[in-house]
Design an enzyme around this catalytic site. Structure first.
Site, PDB file in Angstrom:
ATOM      1  N   SER A  54      -5.392 -37.461  34.374  1.00 45.64           N
ATOM      2  CA  SER A  54      -6.105 -39.045  33.643  1.00 45.64           C
ATOM      3  C   SER A  54      -6.392 -39.556  32.418  1.00 45.64           C
ATOM      4  CB  SER A  54      -6.978 -38.582  34.355  1.00 45.64           C
ATOM      5  OG  SER A  54      -8.505 -37.665  33.475  1.00 45.64           O
ATOM      6  N   HIS A  93     -13.566 -38.414  29.998  1.00 47.90           N
ATOM      7  CA  HIS A  93     -12.778 -39.808  30.514  1.00 47.90           C
ATOM      8  C   HIS A  93     -12.999 -41.719  29.430  1.00 47.90           C
ATOM      9  CE1 HIS A  93     -11.413 -39.024  35.095  1.00 47.90           C
ATOM     10  NE2 HIS A  93     -10.594 -38.108  34.276  1.00 47.90           N
ATOM     11  N   ASP A 120     -15.019 -44.302  37.663  1.00 48.20           N
ATOM     12  CA  ASP A 120     -15.226 -42.781  38.276  1.00 48.20           C
ATOM     13  C   ASP A 120     -16.380 -42.322  39.493  1.00 48.20           C
ATOM     14  OD1 ASP A 120     -12.945 -41.159  36.909  1.00 48.20           O
ATOM     15  OD2 ASP A 120     -14.767 -41.047  35.103  1.00 48.20           O
TER      16      ASP A 120
END
Length: 177
Positions: A54, A93, A120
């Site tokens: 990701s 992230h 998210d």
């Protein structure tokens, strides 16, 4: 011959005890180093492995990230590692939005994986729209590419982990030191 045999048995017992103590010292040293890193970085997990794709192309699966947790407010663009309520594995992230509460001055953040289409919020706990400070484990301050694959392989194929631990233990026990 009895005295020599007893002496040799005592020496072998002493050598076995020395090897066991050496193995214990190695394990204890690793734990001390981990705790020292926790104190220095201010993060409960100073080193993490990127487990998914990701964050590509910036970070690839298997990269190791070094974390630090400072008192400075988190800003958009920073890469953070966070825990989500109800999940065991931390997530790496990028912060895409920051929301500062007027009443308390606390900063809430919204994150997204670099290669993900959406933010998210689908990963957060039910009805949670922002991450609060207590969710953040640390900020990425450096990385080491590919080294984390050892951890990933040992997690995904536990037999390899047991073989490796057994081989290292056997090496310590059978060394001629």
């Amino acid at each position: 011959m009895g005295w020599i045999g007893e002496t040799m048995g005592s020496i072998k017992s002493l050598q076995t005890l020395t090897k066991a103590i050496t193995l214990g010292m190695i394990v204890t040293s690793a734990l001390i180093i981990w705790k020292a890193l926790m104190c220095i970085t201010g993060s409960e997990s100073p080193v993490v492995v990127v487990l998914s794709e990701s964050m590509e192309p910036g970070f690839k699966r298997g990269d190791i990230l070094f974390l630090h947790m400072s008192k400075d407010p988190i800003r958009a663009g920073e890469i953070v590692v966070f825990n989500v309520d109800g999940r065991d594995i931390p997530i790496v992230h990028r912060v895409i939005k920051v929301h500062e509460r007027q009443d308390t001055g606390e900063v809430d953040v919204l994150t997204k994986g670099d290669s993900n289409k959406d933010d998210d919020r689908v990963l957060y706990a039910h009805r949670q729209l922002w991450l609060q400070q207590h969710h953040i484990v640390g900020r990425a301050v450096g990385f080491l590419p590919y080294v984390g694959w050892v951890t990933i392989i040992m997690t995904e194929k536990p037999i390899i982990k047991y073989i490796l631990i057994g081989a290292l233990g056997l090496l310590v026990i059978t060394s001629k030191d």
